[in-house]
Scaffold this motif. Structure first.
Motif, PDB file in Angstrom:
ATOM      1  N   TYR A  72      -2.477  -9.932   2.231  1.00 42.21           N
ATOM      2  CA  TYR A  72      -2.722  -8.557   1.587  1.00 42.21           C
ATOM      3  C   TYR A  72      -2.652  -9.007   0.324  1.00 42.21           C
ATOM      4  O   TYR A  72      -1.752  -9.448  -0.209  1.00 42.21           O
ATOM      5  N   ARG A  82      -9.540   4.326  -4.957  1.00 40.98           N
ATOM      6  CA  ARG A  82      -9.926   4.928  -3.652  1.00 40.98           C
ATOM      7  C   ARG A  82     -11.175   6.303  -4.172  1.00 40.98           C
ATOM      8  O   ARG A  82     -12.117   6.273  -3.723  1.00 40.98           O
ATOM      9  N   THR A 131      -7.457  -1.435   3.059  1.00 37.44           N
ATOM     10  CA  THR A 131      -6.633  -0.977   4.063  1.00 37.44           C
ATOM     11  C   THR A 131      -5.554   0.108   3.359  1.00 37.44           C
ATOM     12  O   THR A 131      -5.328  -0.102   2.164  1.00 37.44           O
ATOM     13  N   THR A 132      -4.696   0.930   4.082  1.00 38.77           N
ATOM     14  CA  THR A 132      -3.864   1.890   3.640  1.00 38.77           C
ATOM     15  C   THR A 132      -2.609   1.034   3.456  1.00 38.77           C
ATOM     16  O   THR A 132      -2.067   0.441   4.406  1.00 38.77           O
ATOM     17  N   GLU A 163     -10.867  -6.457   2.926  1.00 36.67           N
ATOM     18  CA  GLU A 163     -11.231  -5.173   3.583  1.00 36.67           C
ATOM     19  C   GLU A 163     -10.157  -4.065   2.835  1.00 36.67           C
ATOM     20  O   GLU A 163      -8.622  -4.541   3.163  1.00 36.67           O
ATOM     21  N   ASN A 220     -12.984   3.975   1.436  1.00 37.19           N
ATOM     22  CA  ASN A 220     -12.202   4.070   2.560  1.00 37.19           C
ATOM     23  C   ASN A 220     -11.671   3.019   3.383  1.00 37.19           C
ATOM     24  O   ASN A 220     -12.159   1.967   3.017  1.00 37.19           O
ATOM     25  N   ASP A 221     -10.704   3.000   4.063  1.00 39.66           N
ATOM     26  CA  ASP A 221     -10.268   1.959   4.946  1.00 39.66           C
ATOM     27  C   ASP A 221     -11.271   1.124   5.614  1.00 39.66           C
ATOM     28  O   ASP A 221     -12.312   2.145   6.376  1.00 39.66           O
TER      29      ASP A 221
END
Length: 124
Positions: free
Chosen positions: A99, A109, A8-9, A6, A115-116
């Motif tokens: 991560y 992106r 993520t920022t 997924e 997007n997240d």
């Protein structure tokens, strides 16, 4: 190995490090591209951690700067079956071990309209 994760920022620290001339030159020499100054952060399921740690621990690809910056291990990878890049494993990191940080020549992106929360696949 191919895994899903997924988007993520991150913390925004990779921009600084990937802008350093030493890292730029080493990635260009070793991977054939200058990475966009930032990483795509991907959270992976804990079921992948054993295999990822095995790959990281046995990885021979390493950049060791002569400065106060930390070493970085890297392994070539493909994002979503279309973007060539690399997973980087910085020796100095504040991320949890689930991560992954993916680098590529382009801002991912924008290129992939990510997007997240979006799910991506990484093959390495």
């Amino acid at each position: 190995m191919k895994i899903d994760g997924e988007v993520t920022t991150g913390m925004g620290k990779a921009e600084f490090f990937l802008s350093q001339e030493f890292y730029i030159n080493e990635f260009k020499k070793n991977l054939g591209f200058i990475p966009y100054p930032g990483t795509l952060n991907v959270i992976v399921d804990a079921k992948y951690l054993h295999d990822i740690n095995e790959i990281k621990n046995n990885c021979k690809n390493i950049i060791k700067p002569d400065t106060e910056f930390g070493a970085v291990k890297y392994i070539r990878a493909i994002l979503n079956d279309q973007i060539d890049g690399s997973i980087v494993f910085p020796a100095k990191t504040t991320h949890e071990e689930n991560y992954l940080e993916f680098i590529a020549e382009e801002k991912l992106r924008e290129k992939l309209n990510l997007n997240d929360g979006d799910i991506v696949s990484i093959e390495f």
